[in-house]
Design a protein around this motif. Structure first.
Motif, PDB file in Angstrom:
ATOM      1  N   PHE A   1       0.851  -1.196   0.000  1.00  0.00           N
ATOM      2  CA  PHE A   1       0.000   0.000   0.000  1.00  0.00           C
ATOM      3  C   PHE A   1       0.889   1.248   0.000  1.00  0.00           C
ATOM      4  CE2 PHE A   1      -2.087  -3.455   2.265  1.00  0.00           C
ATOM      5  CZ  PHE A   1      -3.276  -3.582   1.564  1.00  0.00           C
ATOM      6  N   TYR A   2       0.539   2.213  -0.874  1.00  0.00           N
ATOM      7  CA  TYR A   2       1.326   3.433  -1.021  1.00  0.00           C
ATOM      8  C   TYR A   2       0.442   4.676  -0.837  1.00  0.00           C
ATOM      9  CZ  TYR A   2       4.704   0.315  -3.279  1.00  0.00           C
ATOM     10  OH  TYR A   2       5.559  -0.704  -3.560  1.00  0.00           O
ATOM     11  N   THR A   3       1.060   5.763  -0.409  1.00  0.00           N
ATOM     12  CA  THR A   3       0.390   7.055  -0.325  1.00  0.00           C
ATOM     13  C   THR A   3       0.337   7.688  -1.710  1.00  0.00           C
ATOM     14  OG1 THR A   3       2.434   8.274   0.072  1.00  0.00           O
ATOM     15  CG2 THR A   3       1.301   7.374   2.012  1.00  0.00           C
ATOM     16  N   LYS A   4      -0.232   8.881  -1.751  1.00  0.00           N
ATOM     17  CA  LYS A   4      -0.321   9.609  -3.008  1.00  0.00           C
ATOM     18  C   LYS A   4       1.061   9.897  -3.575  1.00  0.00           C
ATOM     19  CE  LYS A   4      -2.379  13.807  -4.948  1.00  0.00           C
ATOM     20  NZ  LYS A   4      -3.182  15.031  -4.673  1.00  0.00           N
ATOM     21  N   THR A   5       2.043  10.108  -2.683  1.00  0.00           N
ATOM     22  CA  THR A   5       3.418  10.405  -3.119  1.00  0.00           C
ATOM     23  C   THR A   5       4.248   9.133  -3.274  1.00  0.00           C
ATOM     24  OG1 THR A   5       4.104  10.712  -0.814  1.00  0.00           O
ATOM     25  CG2 THR A   5       3.381  12.677  -2.023  1.00  0.00           C
ATOM     26  N   GLU A   6       3.562   7.975  -3.298  1.00  0.00           N
ATOM     27  CA  GLU A   6       4.197   6.659  -3.504  1.00  0.00           C
ATOM     28  C   GLU A   6       5.140   6.281  -2.363  1.00  0.00           C
ATOM     29  OE1 GLU A   6       5.965   6.354  -7.344  1.00  0.00           O
ATOM     30  OE2 GLU A   6       4.095   6.683  -8.411  1.00  0.00           O
ATOM     31  N   THR A   7       4.814   6.765  -1.174  1.00  0.00           N
ATOM     32  CA  THR A   7       5.524   6.317   0.023  1.00  0.00           C
ATOM     33  C   THR A   7       4.859   5.045   0.531  1.00  0.00           C
ATOM     34  OG1 THR A   7       6.105   8.580   0.620  1.00  0.00           O
ATOM     35  CG2 THR A   7       6.207   6.927   2.374  1.00  0.00           C
ATOM     36  N   GLU A   8       5.656   4.033   0.833  1.00  0.00           N
ATOM     37  CA  GLU A   8       5.098   2.759   1.284  1.00  0.00           C
ATOM     38  C   GLU A   8       4.518   2.892   2.688  1.00  0.00           C
ATOM     39  OE1 GLU A   8       6.582  -1.778   2.334  1.00  0.00           O
ATOM     40  OE2 GLU A   8       7.710  -0.610   0.856  1.00  0.00           O
ATOM     41  N   ILE A   9       3.268   2.430   2.828  1.00  0.00           N
ATOM     42  CA  ILE A   9       2.613   2.444   4.134  1.00  0.00           C
ATOM     43  C   ILE A   9       2.805   1.104   4.823  1.00  0.00           C
ATOM     44  CG2 ILE A   9       0.395   2.676   5.326  1.00  0.00           C
ATOM     45  CD1 ILE A   9      -0.511   4.476   3.039  1.00  0.00           C
ATOM     46  N   SER A  10       2.408   0.049   4.134  1.00  0.00           N
ATOM     47  CA  SER A  10       2.541  -1.301   4.683  1.00  0.00           C
ATOM     48  C   SER A  10       2.337  -2.303   3.549  1.00  0.00           C
ATOM     49  CB  SER A  10       1.519  -1.545   5.805  1.00  0.00           C
ATOM     50  OG  SER A  10       0.197  -1.449   5.304  1.00  0.00           O
ATOM     51  N   SER A  11       2.401  -3.601   3.912  1.00  0.00           N
ATOM     52  CA  SER A  11       2.167  -4.661   2.921  1.00  0.00           C
ATOM     53  C   SER A  11       1.525  -5.856   3.598  1.00  0.00           C
ATOM     54  CB  SER A  11       3.484  -5.071   2.253  1.00  0.00           C
ATOM     55  OG  SER A  11       4.387  -5.586   3.202  1.00  0.00           O
ATOM     56  N   GLU A  12       0.788  -6.649   2.801  1.00  0.00           N
ATOM     57  CA  GLU A  12       0.122  -7.853   3.295  1.00  0.00           C
ATOM     58  C   GLU A  12       0.332  -8.980   2.283  1.00  0.00           C
ATOM     59  OE1 GLU A  12      -1.450  -8.413   6.124  1.00  0.00           O
ATOM     60  OE2 GLU A  12      -1.413  -6.350   6.915  1.00  0.00           O
ATOM     61  N   ASN A  13       0.402 -10.213   2.791  1.00  0.00           N
ATOM     62  CA  ASN A  13       0.572 -11.387   1.937  1.00  0.00           C
ATOM     63  C   ASN A  13      -0.764 -12.133   1.829  1.00  0.00           C
ATOM     64  OD1 ASN A  13       3.287 -10.782   1.708  1.00  0.00           O
ATOM     65  ND2 ASN A  13       3.929 -12.209   3.322  1.00  0.00           N
ATOM     66  N   TYR A  14      -1.059 -12.591   0.623  1.00  0.00           N
ATOM     67  CA  TYR A  14      -2.282 -13.328   0.348  1.00  0.00           C
ATOM     68  C   TYR A  14      -1.921 -14.575  -0.460  1.00  0.00           C
ATOM     69  CZ  TYR A  14      -4.381  -8.864   1.617  1.00  0.00           C
ATOM     70  OH  TYR A  14      -4.719  -7.702   2.281  1.00  0.00           O
ATOM     71  N   VAL A  15      -2.763 -15.608  -0.337  1.00  0.00           N
ATOM     72  CA  VAL A  15      -2.542 -16.847  -1.073  1.00  0.00           C
ATOM     73  C   VAL A  15      -3.680 -17.038  -2.066  1.00  0.00           C
ATOM     74  CG1 VAL A  15      -2.270 -19.347  -0.949  1.00  0.00           C
ATOM     75  CG2 VAL A  15      -1.326 -17.890   0.862  1.00  0.00           C
ATOM     76  N   ILE A  16      -3.332 -17.291  -3.330  1.00  0.00           N
ATOM     77  CA  ILE A  16      -4.310 -17.585  -4.364  1.00  0.00           C
ATOM     78  C   ILE A  16      -4.397 -19.104  -4.480  1.00  0.00           C
ATOM     79  CG2 ILE A  16      -5.014 -17.176  -6.737  1.00  0.00           C
ATOM     80  CD1 ILE A  16      -4.713 -14.642  -5.020  1.00  0.00           C
ATOM     81  N   TYR A  17      -5.434 -19.689  -3.946  1.00  0.00           N
ATOM     82  CA  TYR A  17      -5.575 -21.144  -3.926  1.00  0.00           C
ATOM     83  C   TYR A  17      -6.128 -21.620  -5.269  1.00  0.00           C
ATOM     84  CZ  TYR A  17      -4.688 -20.804   1.067  1.00  0.00           C
ATOM     85  OH  TYR A  17      -4.113 -20.549   2.285  1.00  0.00           O
ATOM     86  N   ASP A  18      -5.216 -21.819  -6.197  1.00  0.00           N
ATOM     87  CA  ASP A  18      -5.598 -22.255  -7.538  1.00  0.00           C
ATOM     88  C   ASP A  18      -4.380 -22.926  -8.184  1.00  0.00           C
ATOM     89  OD1 ASP A  18      -6.977 -22.693  -9.843  1.00  0.00           O
ATOM     90  OD2 ASP A  18      -7.531 -20.594 -10.165  1.00  0.00           O
ATOM     91  N   TYR A  19      -4.589 -23.542  -9.352  1.00  0.00           N
ATOM     92  CA  TYR A  19      -3.503 -24.199 -10.086  1.00  0.00           C
ATOM     93  C   TYR A  19      -3.028 -23.278 -11.221  1.00  0.00           C
ATOM     94  CZ  TYR A  19      -5.047 -28.409  -7.690  1.00  0.00           C
ATOM     95  OH  TYR A  19      -5.385 -29.331  -6.729  1.00  0.00           O
ATOM     96  N   PHE A  20      -1.699 -23.279 -11.410  1.00  0.00           N
ATOM     97  CA  PHE A  20      -1.101 -22.426 -12.444  1.00  0.00           C
ATOM     98  C   PHE A  20      -0.143 -23.287 -13.280  1.00  0.00           C
ATOM     99  CE2 PHE A  20      -2.393 -19.760  -8.963  1.00  0.00           C
ATOM    100  CZ  PHE A  20      -2.955 -18.644  -9.567  1.00  0.00           C
ATOM    101  N   PRO A  21      -0.637 -23.841 -14.382  1.00  0.00           N
ATOM    102  CA  PRO A  21       0.199 -24.728 -15.220  1.00  0.00           C
ATOM    103  C   PRO A  21       1.369 -23.961 -15.860  1.00  0.00           C
ATOM    104  CG  PRO A  21      -2.137 -25.013 -15.681  1.00  0.00           C
ATOM    105  CD  PRO A  21      -2.020 -23.784 -14.841  1.00  0.00           C
ATOM    106  N   ALA A  22       2.406 -24.720 -16.213  1.00  0.00           N
ATOM    107  CA  ALA A  22       3.604 -24.131 -16.842  1.00  0.00           C
ATOM    108  C   ALA A  22       3.237 -23.489 -18.170  1.00  0.00           C
ATOM    109  CB  ALA A  22       4.671 -25.200 -17.059  1.00  0.00           C
ATOM    110  N   GLY A  23       3.734 -22.263 -18.368  1.00  0.00           N
ATOM    111  CA  GLY A  23       3.546 -21.569 -19.625  1.00  0.00           C
ATOM    112  C   GLY A  23       2.176 -20.937 -19.803  1.00  0.00           C
TER     113      GLY A  23
END
Length: 248
Positions: A197-219
């Protein structure tokens, strides 16, 4: 003067005086006897007969040096001068061939230098490539296969992109994103996404990690959606794939 007897191997001959013995075929091994000694003796040990057995050599031949004709001398000198001239001409004719030979070897030397330089560059390139692979392997001495690298470093083969917008009430951000799996052999699942997450001046506020529970085949490229709450002051979002699980 003594009278001598000699034995020719079959019969006894004599007596003869010294002068008469000169005409006989005698050798130093011929056995002689004369008045005085009790036994026969070889001629070589009888002093009075020593002259009979001295080696006879012919007298030196008196010769006069040959008289050279002046015409022959002139012809010899002309022949020698002609040989010298011919040798000089032959030497001059051989010089250009030596020069040509040197010129032929020069391009060969240049080609050798060029080939040597290319080989050196190639070896340096190979060395750099080995160092890069070793660094990816954690500094080890062994070379990892493509499949092993894809399994160990999935974040290097996953690319997250897309767009986002704020919901109607201004309480959440809605992300419509894509995950591109650039691996050659490996399929992934449960891709981890880090949202910053960034402010209007692109200063970093914080970050969060999320998991996408799905399959992603090669290519392949696949869509994902996230509805996330954002901290106060957030005006911009950014996200990236930071890992995944290998789908065995």
């Amino acid at each position: 003067m003594s009278k001598f007897y000699y034995h020719d191997g079959q019969t006894q001959q004599g007596p003869f005086d010294f002068e008469e013995l000169k005409s006989k075929s005698l050798t130093k091994d011929t056995m002689f006897w004369y008045e005085g000694p009790e036994n026969w003796q070889k001629g070589e040990i009888i002093e009075e007969l020593s002259e009979l057995f001295k080696p006879k050599t012919p007298p030196p031949l008196q010769t006069q040096p040959p008289i050279l004709d002046t015409k022959q001398i002139v012809q010899i000198e002309k022949k020698e001068e002609k040989n010298i001239v011919n040798n000089n001409i032959s030497a001059q004719q051989q010089k250009p061939s030596l020069v040509k030979q040197k010129k032929k070897t020069k391009p060969i030397a240049i080609v050798g230098i060029v080939i040597g330089g290319l080989i050196t560059v190639y070896l340096i390139f190979i060395g750099i490539e080995i160092l890069i692979v070793n660094n990816l392997n954690g500094g080890g001495g062994s070379t990892m296969s493509q499949t092993e690298m894809e399994a160990m470093y999935p974040e290097n083969y996953l690319d997250a992109s897309g767009e986002y917008k704020e919901n109607f009430w201004g309480t959440k951000m809605k992300i419509n994103g894509y995950v591109q799996n650039d691996a050659v052999f490996t399929d992934y699942k449960d891709v981890r996404i880090r949202v910053t997450f960034y402010t209007k001046t692109e200063t970093e506020i914080s970050s969060e990690n999320y998991v996408i529970y799905d399959y992603f085949p090669a290519g392949q490229k696949k869509l994902f959606k996230l509805d996330i709450e954002f901290p106060s002051g957030t005006r911009k979002l950014g996200w990236e794939a930071i890992g995944a699980t290998v789908n065995n």
